[in-house]
Design an enzyme around this catalytic site. Structure first.
Site, PDB file in Angstrom:
ATOM      1  N   ARG A   1      78.130  -0.916 -10.769  1.00 45.84           N
ATOM      2  CA  ARG A   1      78.477   0.400 -10.944  1.00 45.84           C
ATOM      3  C   ARG A   1      78.459   1.164 -11.978  1.00 45.84           C
ATOM      4  O   ARG A   1      78.791   2.610 -11.876  1.00 45.84           O
ATOM      5  CB  ARG A   1      79.862   0.530 -10.221  1.00 45.84           C
ATOM      6  CG  ARG A   1      80.181  -0.026  -8.959  1.00 45.84           C
ATOM      7  CD  ARG A   1      81.673  -0.454  -8.798  1.00 45.84           C
ATOM      8  NE  ARG A   1      82.276  -1.364  -9.410  1.00 45.84           N
ATOM      9  CZ  ARG A   1      83.261  -2.057  -9.295  1.00 45.84           C
ATOM     10  NH1 ARG A   1      84.055  -1.383  -8.473  1.00 45.84           N
ATOM     11  NH2 ARG A   1      83.827  -2.859 -10.028  1.00 45.84           N
TER      12      ARG A   1
ATOM     13  N   ASP B   1      78.487  -4.813 -14.687  1.00 44.13           N
ATOM     14  CA  ASP B   1      78.798  -4.180 -13.540  1.00 44.13           C
ATOM     15  C   ASP B   1      77.812  -3.219 -12.656  1.00 44.13           C
ATOM     16  O   ASP B   1      77.301  -2.432 -13.304  1.00 44.13           O
ATOM     17  CB  ASP B   1      80.370  -3.644 -13.588  1.00 44.13           C
ATOM     18  CG  ASP B   1      81.087  -3.053 -12.285  1.00 44.13           C
ATOM     19  OD1 ASP B   1      80.302  -2.441 -11.490  1.00 44.13           O
ATOM     20  OD2 ASP B   1      82.131  -3.712 -12.027  1.00 44.13           O
TER      21      ASP B   1
ATOM     22  N   CYS C   1      78.875  -3.172 -19.677  1.00 47.34           N
ATOM     23  CA  CYS C   1      79.247  -4.249 -18.694  1.00 47.34           C
ATOM     24  C   CYS C   1      78.032  -4.676 -17.586  1.00 47.34           C
ATOM     25  O   CYS C   1      77.455  -3.384 -17.388  1.00 47.34           O
ATOM     26  CB  CYS C   1      80.652  -3.996 -17.833  1.00 47.34           C
ATOM     27  SG  CYS C   1      80.937  -5.412 -16.980  1.00 47.34           S
TER      28      CYS C   1
ATOM     29  N   CYS D   1      87.389  -3.139 -14.646  1.00 50.27           N
ATOM     30  CA  CYS D   1      86.527  -4.216 -15.063  1.00 50.27           C
ATOM     31  C   CYS D   1      86.689  -5.656 -14.489  1.00 50.27           C
ATOM     32  O   CYS D   1      87.959  -6.132 -14.829  1.00 50.27           O
ATOM     33  CB  CYS D   1      86.153  -4.310 -16.502  1.00 50.27           C
ATOM     34  SG  CYS D   1      84.900  -5.496 -17.367  1.00 50.27           S
TER      35      CYS D   1
HETATM   36 ZN   LIG Z   1      83.123  -4.801 -16.123  1.00 48.92          ZN
END
Ligand SMILES: [Zn+2]
Length: 218
Positions: free
Chosen positions: A44, A42, A40, A99
């Site tokens: 993090r 993201d 992903c 997510c």
């Molecule tokens: Zn995600």
């Protein structure tokens, strides 16, 4: 603030060179990663850092909610290059708890173009509607993040690139993992798929395990 990034870069490059003076010279000649990571976007979940690999060791593709869709020329091109040209030994599909893409699909939040992107996850929600109705509302997000890993890993195994690699007996294993942004730990959702004939069994086993895990939670 942005200047700090350039300063960070100078420091990082100097530290790497201190440990191995030829690191960048050797790396500039070729890349021979053994792993392809689909994760992903993201911030993090940075691939190299969480699996402890240096530049050159993992080929990476990231998109919102780690979706594998045959119509996505970006993801499939990266996959083809990784498998056909770089000949990676492992393809890792990694999702993560919390997510935003999965949660947007669950809550039906509208963000114009992202709505189209997460269409596949909405379809997954519909497919598992019955099961979802039995999961505690607090656990739905975690459950769906794992189910998304299972479904995207399944799609990955069914791509032409992976099927043809297995047909020509190229050794490539597909893995489905989930990452905990709350503890920094990876868990196997689908340990490995090495052959076309294993796909259905691995899918069923993973879905059963995830369902049992979440159905047993109060
Ligand atoms: Zn995600």
């Amino acid at each position: 603030m942005i200047d700090q990034l350039l300063l960070n870069n100078r420091r990082w490059a100097a530290t790497v060179k201190q440990e191995n003076p030829n690191f960048f010279i050797e790396l500039s000649k070729q890349q021979t990663p053994k792993f392809f990571w689909i994760g992903c976007c993201d911030s993090r979940v940075p691939a190299n850092q969480i699996i402890g690999l240096m530049p050159g060791e993992v080929f990476v593709h990231r998109n919102i909610a780690n979706i594998v869709n045959n119509a996505d020329i970006n993801c499939i091109s990266a996959l083809q290059y990784a498998v056909d040209v770089l000949k990676v030994r492992h393809v890792i599909l990694c999702g993560h708890y919390g997510c935003g893409g999965v949660e947007a699909a669950i809550h039906g939040e509208g963000h114009d173009i992202i709505d189209y992107w997460i269409w596949d996850i909405k379809a997954i929600l519909t497919r598992h509607e019955k099961l979802l109705s039995q999961i505690s509302p607090d656990a739905v997000s975690h459950f769906m993040c794992e189910v998304n890993v299972i479904e995207q890993t399944y799609e990955l195994c069914r791509t032409k690139v992976i099927r043809e690699a297995w047909q020509r007996e190229q050794p490539v294993s597909v893995h489905g993992w989930v990452y905990g942004i709350h503890d920094g730990l990876l868990q196997e959702v689908i340990p490995h798929v090495n052959h076309q004939t294993d796909i259905e069994q691995m899918y069923d086993a993973a879905l059963t395990a995830v369902s049992q895990k979440y159905l047993s939670q109060p």
